[in-house]
Design a protein around this motif. Sequence first.
Motif, PDB file in Angstrom:
ATOM      1  N   UNK A   1      -4.187   2.263  -3.709  1.00 16.01           N
ATOM      2  CA  UNK A   1      -2.780   2.978  -4.537  1.00 16.01           C
ATOM      3  C   UNK A   1      -1.746   1.488  -5.324  1.00 16.01           C
ATOM      4  N   UNK A   2      -1.502   1.932  -6.105  1.00 15.36           N
ATOM      5  CA  UNK A   2      -0.893   0.950  -7.080  1.00 15.36           C
ATOM      6  C   UNK A   2       0.868   0.684  -5.732  1.00 15.36           C
ATOM      7  N   UNK A   3       0.788   1.463  -4.374  1.00 15.31           N
ATOM      8  CA  UNK A   3       1.939   0.697  -3.783  1.00 15.31           C
ATOM      9  C   UNK A   3       1.130  -0.459  -3.432  1.00 15.31           C
ATOM     10  N   UNK A   4      -0.211  -0.785  -2.210  1.00 11.86           N
ATOM     11  CA  UNK A   4      -0.749  -1.617  -1.957  1.00 11.86           C
ATOM     12  C   UNK A   4      -1.421  -2.818  -2.961  1.00 11.86           C
ATOM     13  N   UNK A   5      -0.552  -2.236  -4.176  1.00 10.03           N
ATOM     14  CA  UNK A   5      -1.631  -3.852  -4.889  1.00 10.03           C
ATOM     15  C   UNK A   5       0.258  -4.306  -5.172  1.00 10.03           C
ATOM     16  N   UNK A   6       1.564  -3.216  -5.288  1.00  8.59           N
ATOM     17  CA  UNK A   6       2.325  -4.265  -5.598  1.00  8.59           C
ATOM     18  C   UNK A   6       2.815  -4.727  -4.377  1.00  8.59           C
ATOM     19  N   UNK A   7       2.222  -4.360  -2.882  1.00  3.36           N
ATOM     20  CA  UNK A   7       2.592  -5.332  -2.283  1.00  3.36           C
ATOM     21  C   UNK A   7       2.390  -6.389  -1.937  1.00  3.36           C
ATOM     22  N   UNK A   8       0.624  -6.302  -2.018  1.00  4.66           N
ATOM     23  CA  UNK A   8       0.163  -7.553  -2.424  1.00  4.66           C
ATOM     24  C   UNK A   8       0.576  -8.698  -3.324  1.00  4.66           C
TER      25      UNK A   8
END
Length: 598
Positions: A145-152
Motif C-alpha cells: 500500500x502507499x501508506x506502507x511505502x510512506x511509513x518506510x
Amino acid sequence: MFALSKVLRRTQRLRLGASSVVYSKDILQSGGGERSFFTLQPCSIVSYKREPLPRFDDISSLSQRALSSNAGTKSDQEEDDLEDGFSELESSKSGQDSSSDDEDEVAPEADDDDEIQDLDLVSRKPVDNKPSELFKTIVSAAGLSVGSALDKWVEDGNDITRVEVAKAMFQLRRRRMFGRALQMSEWLEANKKIEMDERDYASRLDLTVKIRGLEKGEADMQKIPKSFKGEVVYRTLLANCVAACNVKKSELVFNTMKDLGFPLSAFTCDQMLLLYKRVDRKKIADVLLLMEKENVKPSLLTYKILLDVKGATNDISGMEQILETMKDEGVELDFHTQAIVARHYVGAGLKEKAEKVLKEMEGESLEANRRAFKDLLSIYASLRRQDEVERIWKICESKPRFEESLAAIHAFGKLNKVKEAEAIFEKIVKMDRRASSSTYSVLLRVYVDQKMLSEGKDLVKRMAESGCRIEAATWDALIKLYVEAGEVEKADSLLNKASKQSHTKLMMNSFMYIMDEYSKRGDVHNTEKIFLKMREAGYTSRLRQFQALMQAYINAKAPAYGMRDRMKADNIFPNKSMAAQLAQGDPFKKTAISDILD
C-alpha cells in the motif's frame, strides 16, 4: 471588458429586442429563501437592474435563441462521434468516470496540466518535469500500500515537506495515478504530516469522486470543516458533477455557490456550458446571456466550447465568426483550439481550409512545436494524407513521446497501414516503461476499424497475460469488435461481464453499439434491456437512447405505448427526426383507412 453580446449577435443571430431576460421570484418550499429564475416576456425592454444571479434549476430554454439552427445540422450519431473526438475540451475528462486505482502500472503522462491548475488543486506547480523522490517511492510501491511505502520513507529519515508533497501530488495527477494520489492524501491527514488547507480538501474530494464515485465524494464533503468549504471545494464538486453529466446535481451545486455568495466566474460558467453542450444545447445561450449580464469575460475554454458546438452542427460560417470575434478581442489560438477548427473543416469536407490551419499549427519550425504533433498526426490521417503522417512521424520516431506514439498508431490505422501501427506498438512495449491498457486499446481500435476479429482476440489475450487490467476503453473497443463482426450476443455477454467489475465504469458508447444493433433487428426486448442497463450504470437518459429505442419498436412493427410520457418524465424533448419517429410509431395514429372505418 469584453461585451458578450458580440458573441451572441455575431455567432447566434439573437434577436435581443424580440424577447428579453427578466427575473421572477419564488419562495422555496424547503428553505424559505428566494429563488430567481429566467422567464421570457416578448417585446419587452431588457432591464439591467442588478438582481440576484439566476438559478439553473428553473432556467428556461431560450429556444428561439438556440445555438444551432436546424439547417445543416448533422445527425445525432455524427454529433456523438464528434463529441467523442473532442473530449479534451472537458476540464474533467470523460475518462475519469472510469478511473481505476492505477495501482499496478504507471500511466502515461496526460496533457491535463491546465485542468490541475484551473481547479487550483495544487499549491505549487513544479518548474521541471523531474520526478520527485517522494513520487518515486509511491510509484515503486508494487505489492504494498502507499501508506506502507510512506511509513518506510519516514523511517529512513526522510522529511515530508509541503513542497515535496505538492510536487508528488502534481506528478501523480499528471500521470493519472489517482488511486495512489488518494492513498497519499489519506495517509498525510491520518498521520498529521501536513496541516490541511482548502486546496488539500478539494484535491481529496476530486480524487475520491474519480476513484469511488460521486455519491462517496458528496458524503466525504460533509466531513470537510466548514471553514475550509470555500469556492475551490465547490467548484471542484461542480466540475465532477458536470463530468458525470448529472444535470440536477450540477445545477444544485451552481445554485449553492450563488447562495453562498461566491462570485460568478468564467470557470463556473464554462462548466455549465460543458454540461449543456452534452445534454441540452439550447441552454448554452442562457449561460452566455448570464455571462453578459454579470460582465463575466469569456475564457479560452468558453470559445473552444462555442467553436466545437458550431462545428459539430455543421455551422462553419458561425464557427468562423467566433474565430473573428476571438481575433478582435486579441485572444490567441493555442494548438488545441486550432485542432478543433481543423477537425471541423475536415468534417465539413473543406480540405484546403483544414490544411491551412494545420500549417499554421506547424509554424516555422515543426520541431519547435512538438506539442502539436499528436493532433497533426490524427488530422492528417483524417485527410488521408499518408505523406504528411509519415513526414511528421519521421521527425519524432527516433525519440517519440508516449502520446505521440499512440497518435501514430491511430493515424496509421486510419490509413489502413496496420503493419506500421503494429510496429509502433511493439516499440512501445519494448520501452522501459511497461505498456499500459491505453496502449493496447489504441491498437485494438485499429483492429476494430479493420474488422480483424482474430487479431483483436489475440491482442486482448496478450494484454491479460501481461498483467494489464482491462479498463473501459479496452472493453469498449472489444465490444465494438464483436458487434462489427456480427456477434452481438457475444458482445452483450462481454458487456454483462464488464458491468460486474467494480473498478470501472463502462463508456456510454459500449452500451449504444449493442443497443443500436438490437434496434436494427427490431428486438424490442433486448433494446429495452440495454436501455435499463444504461440507467443502472448511472447514465442519464439522452435523446439518442430514445431514438434507438423508438426505432426498435418501428422495426418490430410494435406499438410504442407511452413513449412520449417516458421522454417527458426524463425531461427529454424530441427534435425533428425523433418527432417523425414518434409519429410513425404512434399506436393511435389516424390513417385513411381508419378514418373510413370510424
